[in-house]
Scaffold this active site. Structure first.
Site, PDB file in Angstrom:
ATOM      1  N   GLU A 101       0.840  -1.192   0.000  1.00  0.00           N
ATOM      2  CA  GLU A 101       0.000   0.000   0.000  1.00  0.00           C
ATOM      3  C   GLU A 101       0.875   1.241   0.000  1.00  0.00           C
ATOM      4  O   GLU A 101       1.959   1.241   0.577  1.00  0.00           O
ATOM      5  CB  GLU A 101      -0.849   0.036   1.274  1.00  0.00           C
ATOM      6  CG  GLU A 101      -1.703  -1.199   1.444  1.00  0.00           C
ATOM      7  CD  GLU A 101      -2.409  -1.245   2.793  1.00  0.00           C
ATOM      8  OE1 GLU A 101      -3.219  -2.148   2.985  1.00  0.00           O
ATOM      9  OE2 GLU A 101      -2.139  -0.383   3.644  1.00  0.00           O
ATOM     10  N   CYS A 114       3.140   8.405   2.087  1.00  0.00           N
ATOM     11  CA  CYS A 114       3.645   7.386   2.999  1.00  0.00           C
ATOM     12  C   CYS A 114       4.047   6.158   2.182  1.00  0.00           C
ATOM     13  O   CYS A 114       3.209   5.518   1.555  1.00  0.00           O
ATOM     14  CB  CYS A 114       2.553   7.047   4.009  1.00  0.00           C
ATOM     15  SG  CYS A 114       3.066   5.809   5.202  1.00  0.00           S
ATOM     16  N   CYS A 121       6.073  -7.559   6.930  1.00  0.00           N
ATOM     17  CA  CYS A 121       7.082  -7.070   7.878  1.00  0.00           C
ATOM     18  C   CYS A 121       7.449  -8.208   8.816  1.00  0.00           C
ATOM     19  O   CYS A 121       6.600  -9.025   9.164  1.00  0.00           O
ATOM     20  CB  CYS A 121       6.513  -5.899   8.681  1.00  0.00           C
ATOM     21  SG  CYS A 121       7.740  -5.032   9.691  1.00  0.00           S
ATOM     22  N   CYS A 125       5.071  -6.360  15.524  1.00  0.00           N
ATOM     23  CA  CYS A 125       4.620  -5.465  16.586  1.00  0.00           C
ATOM     24  C   CYS A 125       3.154  -5.801  16.880  1.00  0.00           C
ATOM     25  O   CYS A 125       2.361  -5.977  15.954  1.00  0.00           O
ATOM     26  CB  CYS A 125       4.770  -4.000  16.172  1.00  0.00           C
ATOM     27  SG  CYS A 125       6.490  -3.547  15.857  1.00  0.00           S
ATOM     28  N   CYS A 128       0.192  -3.825  15.271  1.00  0.00           N
ATOM     29  CA  CYS A 128       0.276  -3.476  13.849  1.00  0.00           C
ATOM     30  C   CYS A 128      -0.269  -4.604  12.993  1.00  0.00           C
ATOM     31  O   CYS A 128       0.102  -5.768  13.150  1.00  0.00           O
ATOM     32  CB  CYS A 128       1.727  -3.185  13.462  1.00  0.00           C
ATOM     33  SG  CYS A 128       1.904  -2.807  11.705  1.00  0.00           S
ATOM     34  N   CYS A 350      -2.513   1.122   8.434  1.00  0.00           N
ATOM     35  CA  CYS A 350      -1.475   0.363   7.759  1.00  0.00           C
ATOM     36  C   CYS A 350      -1.827  -1.112   7.587  1.00  0.00           C
ATOM     37  O   CYS A 350      -2.122  -1.805   8.542  1.00  0.00           O
ATOM     38  CB  CYS A 350      -0.193   0.500   8.572  1.00  0.00           C
ATOM     39  SG  CYS A 350       1.185  -0.291   7.818  1.00  0.00           S
TER      40      CYS A 350
HETATM   41  N1  SAH Z   1       8.720  -0.295  10.728  1.00  0.00           N
HETATM   42  C1  SAH Z   1       8.679   1.138  10.766  1.00  0.00           C
HETATM   43  C2  SAH Z   1       7.713   1.759   9.789  1.00  0.00           C
HETATM   44  C3  SAH Z   1       6.338   1.128   9.679  1.00  0.00           C
HETATM   45  S1  SAH Z   1       5.255   1.274  11.069  1.00  0.00           S
HETATM   46  C4  SAH Z   1       8.377   1.609  12.171  1.00  0.00           C
HETATM   47  O1  SAH Z   1       8.095   0.759  13.022  1.00  0.00           O
HETATM   48  O2  SAH Z   1       8.429   2.789  12.429  1.00  0.00           O
HETATM   49  C5  SAH Z   1       4.979   2.979  11.160  1.00  0.00           C
HETATM   50  C6  SAH Z   1       3.942   3.430  12.162  1.00  0.00           C
HETATM   51  O3  SAH Z   1       2.661   2.875  11.850  1.00  0.00           O
HETATM   52  C7  SAH Z   1       4.162   3.032  13.605  1.00  0.00           C
HETATM   53  O4  SAH Z   1       4.923   3.948  14.313  1.00  0.00           O
HETATM   54  C8  SAH Z   1       2.785   3.102  14.168  1.00  0.00           C
HETATM   55  O5  SAH Z   1       2.637   4.343  14.760  1.00  0.00           O
HETATM   56  C9  SAH Z   1       1.874   3.061  12.982  1.00  0.00           C
HETATM   57  N2  SAH Z   1       0.873   2.006  13.158  1.00  0.00           N
HETATM   58  C10 SAH Z   1       0.987   0.696  12.916  1.00  0.00           C
HETATM   59  N3  SAH Z   1      -0.161   0.054  13.220  1.00  0.00           N
HETATM   60  C11 SAH Z   1      -1.021   0.995  13.646  1.00  0.00           C
HETATM   61  C12 SAH Z   1      -2.371   0.967  14.113  1.00  0.00           C
HETATM   62  N4  SAH Z   1      -3.066  -0.161  14.186  1.00  0.00           N
HETATM   63  N5  SAH Z   1      -2.941   2.150  14.481  1.00  0.00           N
HETATM   64  C13 SAH Z   1      -2.239   3.297  14.411  1.00  0.00           C
HETATM   65  N6  SAH Z   1      -0.977   3.380  13.978  1.00  0.00           N
HETATM   66  C14 SAH Z   1      -0.366   2.251  13.609  1.00  0.00           C
END
Ligand code: SAH
Length: 374
Positions: A101, A114, A121, A125, A128, A350
């Site tokens: 995306e 973005c 990934c 996390c 995420c 995301c």
């Molecule tokens: N791997 C890198 C870049 C991708 S994630 C990193 O970790 O920074 C980038 C951002 O996406 C994270 O900081 C988080 O704030 C956001 N993110 C991921 N899942 C999310 C969710 N369910 N709701 C809100 N923000 C989210």
């Protein structure tokens, strides 16, 4: 990136030197190749040409030869959604069928694209959605640059405008961990920053990492773009759970790397991203500990309301809890905006659109009539 009908390689994603080499393979004499590479650069990255035909400063016979051997290259747009708030979201598909995306978030006088850096990934996390998708591979430089070119095609920002751009900023904050695909990300960003092409300056580019500590110094030295850190927790016990990479590179080591990051002066602050999870990381004590941890680092704190997805193990903090948290950070002298969710109607969280697409295909496959035997 090739096209579906022929295996002609794409020229996007190549450095000027690599372009010159590619020209060598179609018998452009070495002494001419450099100049031709510059012409291609101009057409591809300044004018946004998608066909060799359009490159009128290049001789007709050479254009014909280029057409026979190469494509300029664009990712295929599998879906394009436009939110009521102006946010664009694309699901892009590459040659091997893999999808990522990218999202363009316009504001009144600017806008950020973005970018994704990987398919899926590896970091898992907990909050995420991308981390739940199993297939992972690095994107090539062409696939990363292709996301920028695709967005510019859509909004018609060719030739590269000097000012007043909708796509004025880039954040490498989409799917994937950019510092696990550093080489391709660096190559793509170098192309984006080149003044004779896309020309987005390093001051308008931010790279977000979950904290691959040994690579942070390299980013500072080689790219010197803005740095965002996905912090999300102020104690190792909790961060180990939310961002498992923390077990390898704990908070103290991460913040030490931030302190050494060049240009982290007030003019160039490090952004700490902090996702707001109800009763998990959102107490006033957490806010005070955050302030203590980042003391001395020129920083801003982005508070991100958790965007829930089906089956997510968390809820978003209450507005009152977020406001109280922001207030503590703000009183300590740090800007602490609570990010306004954008593109809610188009699943801009995301990884969501890609999951929907995979699910829809599974449903379709399940509904398809069985193949007759024999
Ligand atoms: N791997 C890198 C870049 C991708 S994630 C990193 O970790 O920074 C980038 C951002 O996406 C994270 O900081 C988080 O704030 C956001 N993110 C991921 N899942 C999310 C969710 N369910 N709701 C809100 N923000 C989210």
């Amino acid at each position: 990136m090739t096209d579906a009908t022929s295996p002609r390689p794409a020229l996007i994603g190549l450095t000027r030197d690599e372009l010159a080499l590619a020209l060598g393979t179609i018998d452009v004499p070495a002494k001419e190749a450099r100049m031709r590479a510059n012409q291609l650069w101009h057409w591809i990255y300044y004018r946004g040409a998608t066909r060799f035909d359009a490159m009128t400063s290049i001789s007709k016979p050479l254009r014909t030869r280029l057409e026979a051997h190469f494509i300029v290259g664009r990712p295929a747009v599998e879906r394009h959604l436009l939110s009521v708030d102006g946010t664009h979201k694309w699901l892009l598909k590459f040659d091997d069928g893999q999808e990522v995306e990218s999202v363009l978030i316009p504001e009144t006088d600017r806008g950020a694209l973005c970018l994704s850096s990987q398919v899926g990934c590896t970091l898992t996390c907990k909050f995420c959605h991308t981390g739940t998708q199993r297939l992972v591979r690095n994107l090539t430089a062409a696939e990363i640059v292709g996301q920028i070119l695709n967005a510019r095609d859509t909004i018609g920002e060719w030739p590269s405008p000097a000012g007043g751009r909708i796509l004025s900023n880039i954040v490498v904050m989409g799917m994937g961990e950019p510092l696990y695909n550093y080489e391709n990300v660096a190559k793509a960003l170098a192309i984006a920053m080149d003044n004779e092409g896309i020309a987005i300056s390093r001051r308008r580019i931010t790279l977000s990492t979950a904290g691959v500590v040994p690579m942070i110094e390299t980013v500072g030295r080689e790219l010197a773009v803005g740095l965002a850190i996905s912090l999300h927790a102020v104690r190792d016990e909790l961060r180990d759970v939310l961002v498992p990479l923390n077990k390898k590179y704990p908070i103290a080591a991460l913040l030490e790397a931030c302190r050494r990051y060049p240009g982290s002066s007030n003019a160039r602050r490090i952004t700490f991203e902090y996702i707001m999870l109800k009763d998990v990381n959102d107490s006033p004590a957490d806010a005070r500990e955050l302030v203590r941890l980042i003391a001395g680092i020129p920083a801003k704190v982005n508070l991100i309301p958790f965007n829930a997805w089906p089956g997510a193990p968390y809820e978003c903090s209450t507005p009152a809890a977020m406001a109280a948290f922001a207030d503590i950070v703000n009183r300590a002298g740090y800007s602490s905006p609570i990010r306004t969710p954008r593109g809610r109607d188009i699943m801009a969280a995301c990884g969501q659109l890609k999951s929907e697409s995979v699910k829809a295909r599974r449903l379709l496959a399940a509904a398809a009539p069985p193949i007759p035997a024999g």
